[in-house]
Design a protein around this motif. Structure first.
Motif, PDB file in Angstrom:
ATOM      1  N   THR A 244       0.737  -1.085  -0.071  1.00 23.37           N
ATOM      2  CA  THR A 244       0.005   0.110  -0.137  1.00 23.37           C
ATOM      3  C   THR A 244       0.911   1.111   0.207  1.00 23.37           C
ATOM      4  O   THR A 244       0.228   2.428  -0.326  1.00 23.37           O
ATOM      5  CB  THR A 244      -1.091  -0.058   1.261  1.00 23.37           C
ATOM      6  N   GLY A 245       2.017   1.237   0.283  1.00 27.73           N
ATOM      7  CA  GLY A 245       3.104   2.321   0.481  1.00 27.73           C
ATOM      8  C   GLY A 245       2.790   3.242   1.835  1.00 27.73           C
ATOM      9  O   GLY A 245       3.279   3.986   1.821  1.00 27.73           O
ATOM     10  N   LEU A 246       1.751   2.576   2.582  1.00 29.97           N
ATOM     11  CA  LEU A 246       1.674   2.987   4.008  1.00 29.97           C
ATOM     12  C   LEU A 246       2.631   2.431   4.864  1.00 29.97           C
ATOM     13  O   LEU A 246       2.449   1.475   5.510  1.00 29.97           O
ATOM     14  CB  LEU A 246       0.155   3.007   4.387  1.00 29.97           C
ATOM     15  N   THR A 247       3.930   3.223   5.217  1.00 28.67           N
ATOM     16  CA  THR A 247       5.032   2.667   6.002  1.00 28.67           C
ATOM     17  C   THR A 247       4.613   2.642   7.477  1.00 28.67           C
ATOM     18  O   THR A 247       5.535   2.531   8.232  1.00 28.67           O
ATOM     19  CB  THR A 247       6.202   3.158   5.581  1.00 28.67           C
ATOM     20  N   SER A 248       3.759   3.642   8.003  1.00 26.32           N
ATOM     21  CA  SER A 248       3.537   3.848   9.344  1.00 26.32           C
ATOM     22  C   SER A 248       3.242   2.624  10.245  1.00 26.32           C
ATOM     23  O   SER A 248       2.582   1.593   9.729  1.00 26.32           O
ATOM     24  CB  SER A 248       2.400   4.939   9.474  1.00 26.32           C
ATOM     25  N   PRO A 249       4.039   2.138  11.216  1.00 27.11           N
ATOM     26  CA  PRO A 249       3.831   1.078  11.822  1.00 27.11           C
ATOM     27  C   PRO A 249       2.519   1.065  12.796  1.00 27.11           C
ATOM     28  O   PRO A 249       1.992  -0.138  13.142  1.00 27.11           O
ATOM     29  CB  PRO A 249       4.793   1.205  13.222  1.00 27.11           C
ATOM     30  N   PHE A 250       1.956   2.064  12.670  1.00 32.09           N
ATOM     31  CA  PHE A 250       0.510   2.214  13.224  1.00 32.09           C
ATOM     32  C   PHE A 250      -0.366   1.490  12.395  1.00 32.09           C
ATOM     33  O   PHE A 250      -1.235   0.722  12.688  1.00 32.09           O
ATOM     34  CB  PHE A 250      -0.027   3.731  13.395  1.00 32.09           C
ATOM     35  N   VAL A 251      -0.339   1.625  11.087  1.00 34.24           N
ATOM     36  CA  VAL A 251      -1.164   0.995  10.021  1.00 34.24           C
ATOM     37  C   VAL A 251      -0.974  -0.562  10.151  1.00 34.24           C
ATOM     38  O   VAL A 251      -1.772  -1.333  10.326  1.00 34.24           O
ATOM     39  CB  VAL A 251      -1.027   1.562   8.624  1.00 34.24           C
ATOM     40  N   GLY A 252       0.278  -1.037  10.177  1.00 27.39           N
ATOM     41  CA  GLY A 252       0.528  -2.457   9.907  1.00 27.39           C
ATOM     42  C   GLY A 252       0.280  -2.768  11.381  1.00 27.39           C
ATOM     43  O   GLY A 252      -0.474  -4.203  11.453  1.00 27.39           O
TER      44      GLY A 252
END
Length: 400
Positions: A244-252
């Motif tokens: 997704t390109g969302l690298t925030s650890p919060f998202v994962g």
């Protein structure tokens, strides 16, 4: 004279129930706290996906070995000594995580953590049943999922939005662990103990004849469920970042937490259903959830990933909670320990080995393609058990 003592007895036992429940949730939260950091560890320590899965799997192997040898020891020497030992192991693991500067140190922390968890889960679970036989089975069904959800969500939040991303979550959990050690002094002992501790440390792994055909039918979906959990807790945050390109650890961390929240909900949704019906439904839901998740990977859409994960979690939790309800009644009382051990061996190998294979395949195939193959394998395994359960249901409708 009896009236004044009753509230004291009630308070003592209920206090131990709450303490043991919170202790089990804490241990589970500690075990999942590293998950949102794995992508960061890859970058900091230049670790391959294979190394990440080896670090994760070392926890599973240590946990399994400890469960098979020390899991029942609290029946012989008491709950409190084993709880204290488990909390010391957990605290030591958290301190190693805080000091970690290499993959080897992360693996050492995971091994120590696995040993602590292998002692803690059966001991806290037994203490809950000692003090609340009515609600104990339900409480034990949700502690692991609830703790895994809290651990991944808390870690993802602190890593993304707070200072010291590789230390703060472990410092918080170490403080909770120390509080647990101090509070243990005020908790009652719930097991009198008995001779035979050394003999109890010898693993007994066996499958009674009466349970073999059923175990064969449920093995594919059991492997599928545990393999899904292993992938999420080791590689899913990295997959989310890549896809997704969302690298925030919060998202994962939130994606993994969604799996565990949904699994927790499944325990309550399906708890009045018959086990065979739950297993069949769980396999269908697991297949649907994994398929939707793979669509999310293909579309590079985090919303679809969340949706697929929530659906898959319902299957994951319902399968986990009901296989033993199906299996254990098939064994005589003296055979159940061996059957339970065999189930643990199968489950934790499924938790670790497929994840290791995925880590090894990822550099050659790419993590997204590896996820497609991995998810396809989970769908196939669940479908095999689905077919076997359907055939069994048709042959023995009274059991469904």
């Amino acid at each position: 004279m009896s009236k004044p003592t009753s509230p004291a007895i009630f308070t003592s036992t209920s206090r131990m129930t709450v303490y043991s429940f919170l202790g089990a949730v804490t241990i589970s939260a500690c075990s999942s706290a590293p998950t949102p950091l794995y992508h960061l560890y890859q970058e900091l320590f230049h670790l391959s996906p294979a190394m990440i899965t080896l670090i994760f799997s070392s926890y599973a192997f240590a946990l399994l070995a400890t469960l098979l040898t020390l899991g029942g020891l609290s029946d012989y020497i008491g709950r409190r000594p084993l709880i204290l030992l488990a909390l010391f192991f957990n605290g030591a693991a958290l301190m190693i995580f805080m000091l970690a500067e290499s993959g080897a140190m992360l693996m050492a922390a995971r091994i120590v953590q696995g040993m602590g968890t292998g002692i803690a889960f059966p001991t806290f679970g037994a203490a809950i049943l000692d003090t609340d036989k009515e609600r104990g089975p339900l409480l034990n069904s949700v502690t692991a999922f609830l703790g895994l959800m809290i651990g991944t969500l808390a870690a993802g939040t602190l890593v993304a939005f707070a200072p010291e991303p590789t230390r703060l979550i472990y410092e918080v959990l170490l403080g909770v662990t120390i509080a647990g050690i101090l509070m243990l002094a005020f908790m009652p002992e719930t097991a009198a103990g008995r001779p035979g501790a050394l003999a109890a440390m010898r693993p007994q792994v066996s499958v009674p004849r009466a349970a073999r055909s059923t175990l064969l039918r449920v093995t594919p979906v059991n492997v599928a469920g545990w393999a899904l959990g292993g992938f999420y807790l080791s590689l899913m945050p990295t997959l989310v970042a890549i896809a997704t390109g969302l690298t925030s650890p919060f998202v994962g961390g939130s994606v993994v937490a969604t799996l565990m929240l949904s699994a927790t909900a499944s325990v309550f949704i399906f708890r009045t259903w018959r086990p065979q019906r739950v297993l069949f439904t769980g396999a269908v839901v697991l297949i649907a959830g994994v398929a939707v998740t793979l669509v999310g990977v293909h579309l590079q859409n985090v919303g679809v990933l969340f949706l697929g994960t929530a659906i898959a979690g319902l299957g994951f939790g319902s399968i986990f909670a009901n296989i033993l309800r199906i299996m254990l009644p098939l064994a005589a009382a003296h055979e159940r320990a061996g059957l339970f051990s065999a189930f643990l061996v199968e489950s934790y190998l499924a938790f670790a080995l497929p994840a290791i294979a995925a880590g090894l395949a990822a550099p050659a195939l790419g993590l997204s393609m590896t996820a497609y193959v991995y998810g396809g394998g989970i769908i196939l395994l669940a479908a095999i058990s689905l077919l076997a359960t359907r055939v069994s249901s048709a042959q023995s409708p009274a059991t469904c």
